[in-house]
Design a protein around this motif. Structure first.
Motif, PDB file in Angstrom:
ATOM      1  N   UNK A   9       2.891   5.867  -5.978  1.00 41.42           N
ATOM      2  CA  UNK A   9       2.899   5.758  -7.436  1.00 41.42           C
ATOM      3  C   UNK A   9       1.841   6.690  -8.024  1.00 41.42           C
ATOM      4  N   UNK A  10       1.996   7.048  -9.315  1.00 41.08           N
ATOM      5  CA  UNK A  10       0.969   7.894  -9.944  1.00 41.08           C
ATOM      6  C   UNK A  10      -0.417   7.237  -9.937  1.00 41.08           C
ATOM      7  N   UNK A  11      -0.475   5.925 -10.101  1.00 48.19           N
ATOM      8  CA  UNK A  11      -1.773   5.234 -10.103  1.00 48.19           C
ATOM      9  C   UNK A  11      -2.447   5.308  -8.739  1.00 48.19           C
ATOM     10  N   UNK A  12      -1.670   5.325  -7.686  1.00 46.99           N
ATOM     11  CA  UNK A  12      -2.223   5.340  -6.344  1.00 46.99           C
ATOM     12  C   UNK A  12      -2.830   6.663  -5.940  1.00 46.99           C
ATOM     13  N   UNK A  13      -2.506   7.723  -6.650  1.00 52.51           N
ATOM     14  CA  UNK A  13      -3.033   9.052  -6.288  1.00 52.51           C
ATOM     15  C   UNK A  13      -4.552   9.104  -6.405  1.00 52.51           C
ATOM     16  N   UNK A  14      -5.105   8.376  -7.393  1.00 48.27           N
ATOM     17  CA  UNK A  14      -6.554   8.407  -7.563  1.00 48.27           C
ATOM     18  C   UNK A  14      -7.283   7.583  -6.511  1.00 48.27           C
ATOM     19  N   UNK A  15      -6.574   6.668  -5.880  1.00 46.47           N
ATOM     20  CA  UNK A  15      -7.190   5.808  -4.858  1.00 46.47           C
ATOM     21  C   UNK A  15      -6.550   6.024  -3.494  1.00 46.47           C
ATOM     22  N   UNK A  16      -6.028   7.199  -3.247  1.00 46.48           N
ATOM     23  CA  UNK A  16      -5.274   7.422  -2.010  1.00 46.48           C
ATOM     24  C   UNK A  16      -6.124   7.226  -0.762  1.00 46.48           C
ATOM     25  N   UNK A  17      -7.387   7.611  -0.798  1.00 43.45           N
ATOM     26  CA  UNK A  17      -8.244   7.452   0.377  1.00 43.45           C
ATOM     27  C   UNK A  17      -8.441   5.969   0.689  1.00 43.45           C
ATOM     28  N   UNK A  18      -8.776   5.172  -0.330  1.00 48.85           N
ATOM     29  CA  UNK A  18      -8.999   3.748  -0.117  1.00 48.85           C
ATOM     30  C   UNK A  18      -7.707   3.050   0.303  1.00 48.85           C
ATOM     31  N   UNK A  19      -6.599   3.390  -0.326  1.00 49.33           N
ATOM     32  CA  UNK A  19      -5.322   2.775   0.036  1.00 49.33           C
ATOM     33  C   UNK A  19      -4.916   3.160   1.459  1.00 49.33           C
ATOM     34  N   UNK A  20      -5.210   4.390   1.838  1.00 47.54           N
ATOM     35  CA  UNK A  20      -4.931   4.822   3.207  1.00 47.54           C
ATOM     36  C   UNK A  20      -5.743   4.027   4.214  1.00 47.54           C
ATOM     37  N   UNK A  21      -6.986   3.715   3.840  1.00 41.75           N
ATOM     38  CA  UNK A  21      -7.828   2.909   4.726  1.00 41.75           C
ATOM     39  C   UNK A  21      -7.291   1.487   4.834  1.00 41.75           C
ATOM     40  N   UNK A  22      -6.856   0.898   3.716  1.00 46.31           N
ATOM     41  CA  UNK A  22      -6.267  -0.446   3.743  1.00 46.31           C
ATOM     42  C   UNK A  22      -5.022  -0.449   4.613  1.00 46.31           C
ATOM     43  N   UNK A  23      -4.188   0.579   4.439  1.00 47.35           N
ATOM     44  CA  UNK A  23      -2.950   0.670   5.214  1.00 47.35           C
ATOM     45  C   UNK A  23      -3.262   0.809   6.699  1.00 47.35           C
ATOM     46  N   UNK A  49       0.831  -1.207   0.000  1.00 46.38           N
ATOM     47  CA  UNK A  49       0.000   0.000   0.000  1.00 46.38           C
ATOM     48  C   UNK A  49       0.863   1.253   0.000  1.00 46.38           C
ATOM     49  N   UNK A  50       1.980   1.238   0.733  1.00 54.22           N
ATOM     50  CA  UNK A  50       2.894   2.385   0.686  1.00 54.22           C
ATOM     51  C   UNK A  50       3.418   2.590  -0.725  1.00 54.22           C
TER      52      UNK A  50
END
Length: 88
Positions: free
Chosen positions: A23-37, A17-18
Motif C-alpha cells: 500500500x502507499x502508506x506502507x512505503x514509508x515504513x517498509x523497513x519496519x514492516x519487513x522486519x515484522x514480516x 504486513x504484505x
C-alpha cells in the motif's frame, strides 16, 4: 490444536504486513514492516519445526523407541553442494 492457535495469527501477521507493504502508506515504513514480516516468518517456521519434531517423537514412541528410517536415502553430496552455493 495448539499448532492452529499459533499458526493462524502468524499467517494473519504475514498477510497484513504484505498488504501494508504493497500500500502507499506502507512505503514509508517498509523497513519496519519487513522486519515484522521476517519475524513472523521465522516464528511460523519454528512452529512448523516443533510440530514436525513432536510428530517424529510420537512415531518413535509408537515404534517402541526405535528411530524411524528416512523414506529415501540422504544425498549428503547434494546437501554440501547446496550449502556451498549459498555461501558464495
Amino acid at each position: 490444536l495448539l499448532s492452529h492457535e499459533l499458526r493462524s495469527p502468524l499467517h494473519g501477521m504475514l498477510g497484513l504486513t504484505d498488504s501494508l507493504l504493497n500500500s502507499p502508506a506502507g512505503k514509508t515504513m517498509s523497513k519496519q514492516l519487513g522486519m515484522v514480516r521476517g519475524c513472523a516468518a521465522r516464528l511460523l517456521d519454528l512452529v512448523a519445526n516443533i510440530m514436525d519434531l513432536a510428530h517424529a517423537e510420537k512415531q518413535r514412541q509408537d515404534n517402541g523407541g526405535a528411530n524411524p528410517r528416512p523414506e529415501s536415502p540422504v544425498d549428503f553430496g547434494a546437501i554440501v553442494e547446496e550449502v556451498h552455493a549459498m555461501t558464495l
